[in-house]
Write a protein that holds these residues in place. Sequence first.
Motif, PDB file in Angstrom:
ATOM      1  N   ARG A 189       2.963   3.835   7.737  1.00 53.07           N
ATOM      2  CA  ARG A 189       2.317   2.360   7.401  1.00 53.07           C
ATOM      3  C   ARG A 189       0.844   1.599   8.371  1.00 53.07           C
ATOM      4  N   PHE A 190      -0.751   1.466   8.458  1.00 59.88           N
ATOM      5  CA  PHE A 190      -1.195   1.017   9.032  1.00 59.88           C
ATOM      6  C   PHE A 190      -1.880   0.366   8.252  1.00 59.88           C
ATOM      7  N   ARG A 191      -2.519  -0.510   8.620  1.00 63.46           N
ATOM      8  CA  ARG A 191      -3.428  -1.590   7.472  1.00 63.46           C
ATOM      9  C   ARG A 191      -4.533  -1.366   7.813  1.00 63.46           C
ATOM     10  N   LEU A 192      -5.691  -1.177   6.641  1.00 64.37           N
ATOM     11  CA  LEU A 192      -6.767  -1.477   7.479  1.00 64.37           C
ATOM     12  C   LEU A 192      -7.897  -2.547   7.127  1.00 64.37           C
TER      13      LEU A 192
ATOM     14  N   HIS B 257      -5.487  -0.273  -2.650  1.00 67.96           N
ATOM     15  CA  HIS B 257      -5.839  -1.198  -2.144  1.00 67.96           C
ATOM     16  C   HIS B 257      -4.988  -2.668  -2.814  1.00 67.96           C
ATOM     17  N   ALA B 258      -5.031  -3.782  -2.456  1.00 62.73           N
ATOM     18  CA  ALA B 258      -4.628  -4.804  -3.201  1.00 62.73           C
ATOM     19  C   ALA B 258      -5.753  -5.907  -3.242  1.00 62.73           C
ATOM     20  N   PRO B 259      -5.048  -7.100  -3.592  1.00 63.53           N
ATOM     21  CA  PRO B 259      -5.917  -8.065  -4.275  1.00 63.53           C
ATOM     22  C   PRO B 259      -6.454  -8.290  -2.440  1.00 63.53           C
ATOM     23  N   ALA B 260      -7.246  -9.139  -2.632  1.00 63.38           N
ATOM     24  CA  ALA B 260      -8.032  -9.523  -1.470  1.00 63.38           C
ATOM     25  C   ALA B 260      -8.682  -9.493  -0.500  1.00 63.38           C
ATOM     26  N   GLY B 261      -9.063  -7.839  -1.163  1.00 62.29           N
ATOM     27  CA  GLY B 261      -9.687  -7.011  -0.167  1.00 62.29           C
ATOM     28  C   GLY B 261      -8.656  -6.001   0.987  1.00 62.29           C
ATOM     29  N   ARG B 262      -7.058  -6.265   0.332  1.00 62.37           N
ATOM     30  CA  ARG B 262      -6.639  -5.215   1.383  1.00 62.37           C
ATOM     31  C   ARG B 262      -6.334  -4.258   1.216  1.00 62.37           C
ATOM     32  N   ALA B 263      -6.194  -2.940   2.584  1.00 62.09           N
ATOM     33  CA  ALA B 263      -6.920  -1.475   1.636  1.00 62.09           C
ATOM     34  C   ALA B 263      -5.597  -1.159   3.255  1.00 62.09           C
ATOM     35  N   ASP B 264      -4.533  -0.579   2.420  1.00 60.11           N
ATOM     36  CA  ASP B 264      -3.548   0.588   3.618  1.00 60.11           C
ATOM     37  C   ASP B 264      -2.973   1.887   3.111  1.00 60.11           C
ATOM     38  N   LEU B 265      -3.706   2.405   4.741  1.00 59.07           N
ATOM     39  CA  LEU B 265      -3.211   3.585   4.456  1.00 59.07           C
ATOM     40  C   LEU B 265      -1.445   3.917   5.386  1.00 59.07           C
ATOM     41  N   PHE B 266      -1.414   5.091   4.025  1.00 59.73           N
ATOM     42  CA  PHE B 266       0.057   5.186   4.246  1.00 59.73           C
ATOM     43  C   PHE B 266       0.297   7.057   4.683  1.00 59.73           C
TER      44      PHE B 266
ATOM     45  N   ARG C  92       5.732  12.386  14.063  1.00 59.91           N
ATOM     46  CA  ARG C  92       5.623  11.017  14.309  1.00 59.91           C
ATOM     47  C   ARG C  92       3.986  10.911  14.724  1.00 59.91           C
ATOM     48  N   PRO C  93       3.243   9.616  13.713  1.00 64.25           N
ATOM     49  CA  PRO C  93       2.124   9.432  14.017  1.00 64.25           C
ATOM     50  C   PRO C  93       0.896   9.297  15.560  1.00 64.25           C
ATOM     51  N   ASP C  94      -0.230   9.894  16.255  1.00 63.34           N
ATOM     52  CA  ASP C  94      -0.087   8.549  17.201  1.00 63.34           C
ATOM     53  C   ASP C  94      -1.568   7.907  16.430  1.00 63.34           C
ATOM     54  N   LEU C  95      -1.711   6.497  16.375  1.00 60.54           N
ATOM     55  CA  LEU C  95      -3.299   6.326  15.328  1.00 60.54           C
ATOM     56  C   LEU C  95      -4.235   5.360  15.772  1.00 60.54           C
TER      57      LEU C  95
ATOM     58  N   ASP D  62      -1.943  -7.758  20.389  1.00 61.76           N
ATOM     59  CA  ASP D  62      -1.475  -6.687  20.720  1.00 61.76           C
ATOM     60  C   ASP D  62      -0.625  -5.871  20.394  1.00 61.76           C
ATOM     61  N   GLU D  63      -0.741  -5.816  18.976  1.00 61.66           N
ATOM     62  CA  GLU D  63       0.283  -5.411  18.240  1.00 61.66           C
ATOM     63  C   GLU D  63      -0.157  -3.574  18.486  1.00 61.66           C
ATOM     64  N   PRO D  64       0.944  -2.595  18.325  1.00 59.69           N
ATOM     65  CA  PRO D  64       0.186  -1.299  17.881  1.00 59.69           C
ATOM     66  C   PRO D  64      -1.043  -1.062  17.034  1.00 59.69           C
ATOM     67  N   GLY D  65      -0.602  -2.618  15.268  1.00 56.59           N
ATOM     68  CA  GLY D  65      -1.358  -1.745  14.405  1.00 56.59           C
ATOM     69  C   GLY D  65      -1.358  -0.855  13.275  1.00 56.59           C
ATOM     70  N   TRP D  66       0.406  -0.434  14.006  1.00 53.39           N
ATOM     71  CA  TRP D  66       1.035   0.628  12.429  1.00 53.39           C
ATOM     72  C   TRP D  66       2.081   1.045  13.117  1.00 53.39           C
ATOM     73  N   THR D  67       2.654   1.211  11.625  1.00 53.20           N
ATOM     74  CA  THR D  67       4.209   1.337  11.188  1.00 53.20           C
ATOM     75  C   THR D  67       5.049   2.312  11.040  1.00 53.20           C
ATOM     76  N   THR D  68       5.928   2.965  11.605  1.00 50.25           N
ATOM     77  CA  THR D  68       6.545   4.355  11.632  1.00 50.25           C
ATOM     78  C   THR D  68       8.638   4.107  10.790  1.00 50.25           C
ATOM     79  N   TYR D  69       8.575   4.808  10.149  1.00 44.37           N
ATOM     80  CA  TYR D  69      10.106   5.059   9.833  1.00 44.37           C
ATOM     81  C   TYR D  69      10.509   6.427   9.427  1.00 44.37           C
ATOM     82  N   ALA D  70      11.710   6.517   9.885  1.00 44.88           N
ATOM     83  CA  ALA D  70      11.982   7.395  10.153  1.00 44.88           C
ATOM     84  C   ALA D  70      12.258   7.644   8.906  1.00 44.88           C
ATOM     85  N   TYR D  71      11.674   9.040   8.193  1.00 49.51           N
ATOM     86  CA  TYR D  71      11.981   9.249   6.470  1.00 49.51           C
ATOM     87  C   TYR D  71      13.281   9.239   5.984  1.00 49.51           C
ATOM     88  N   GLY D  72      13.572  10.266   6.596  1.00 45.37           N
ATOM     89  CA  GLY D  72      14.420  11.575   6.625  1.00 45.37           C
ATOM     90  C   GLY D  72      15.438  11.050   5.804  1.00 45.37           C
ATOM     91  N   ASP D  73      16.076   9.636   6.858  1.00 45.46           N
ATOM     92  CA  ASP D  73      17.125   9.058   6.380  1.00 45.46           C
ATOM     93  C   ASP D  73      17.584   8.628   4.944  1.00 45.46           C
TER      94      ASP D  73
END
Length: 244
Positions: free
Chosen positions: A5-8, A53-62, A68-71, A84-95
């Motif tokens: 999940r990456f917040r635009l 797309h979410a209220p208040a103009g938020r947009a998230d890229l899934f 594993r991607p490097d964004l 300082d945060e990387p800007g995205w969160t990656t989860y192990a989907y297989g589990d």
Amino acid sequence: MYLTRFRLNTGRSGTHRLLASPHQMHGAVNMSFPTAPPREDGGGPRVLWRVDHAPAGRADLFIVSPQRPDLTHLVEQAGWPTLDEPGWTTYAYGDFLDRLTAGDTWSFRLTANPVQHIRKPSDPNTPRKRTAHLTLRHQVRWLLKRQEKAGFEILRKPAGRRLLPGQKDDPGDEHEVIVHNKVPHQFRKGDAPRNAKTDVRLVRVTYDGRLRITDPDALRRTLTCGLGKAKAYGCGLMTLAPEQ
């Protein structure tokens, strides 16, 4: 498999360019991997992406991907590169996929390209042409026709909540699904001059609803391989969430 999940940052011009062109977003997503993802459907897991797309103009890229991607490049183009945060969160989907069980119920979201193949009635010998479903009942019917093979069934509403009972090829509002965010797109492939051969036209719609798992293996394929056409352009990605 991985779910990212990456917040635009919708205040940046780079974000606007990506949101306006599924072709550019497709390229940006592919650049997240050291080796290019397969371009054609090969029957196995592939890279899928979707913008919510979410209220208040938020947009998230899934993104769902075998690697594993490097964004980092997306942070620089469409994120907040000075934080300082990387800007995205990656989860192990297989589990998560391994825990799917027949009979379980989930909320779901799917962005898809519901289409049909038709011929001109006046000339039945012409090749079939792919055209978008534009009406609500045809868009819902498109999904209902694919649910069994995709490993799930959309739940039906209690009788007291049904306002438009289904009739023949019209599903009415009997199912726990809504269709929204219908967006027509027209964009060019690459930098070629705009013409009929380089233009891509498609309609994306988003389905939100509730489903019951009928075939866990088939649903795992759906979640990792996508559903329907135009997967390279932000269609086909279904995600699940616990019911509220």
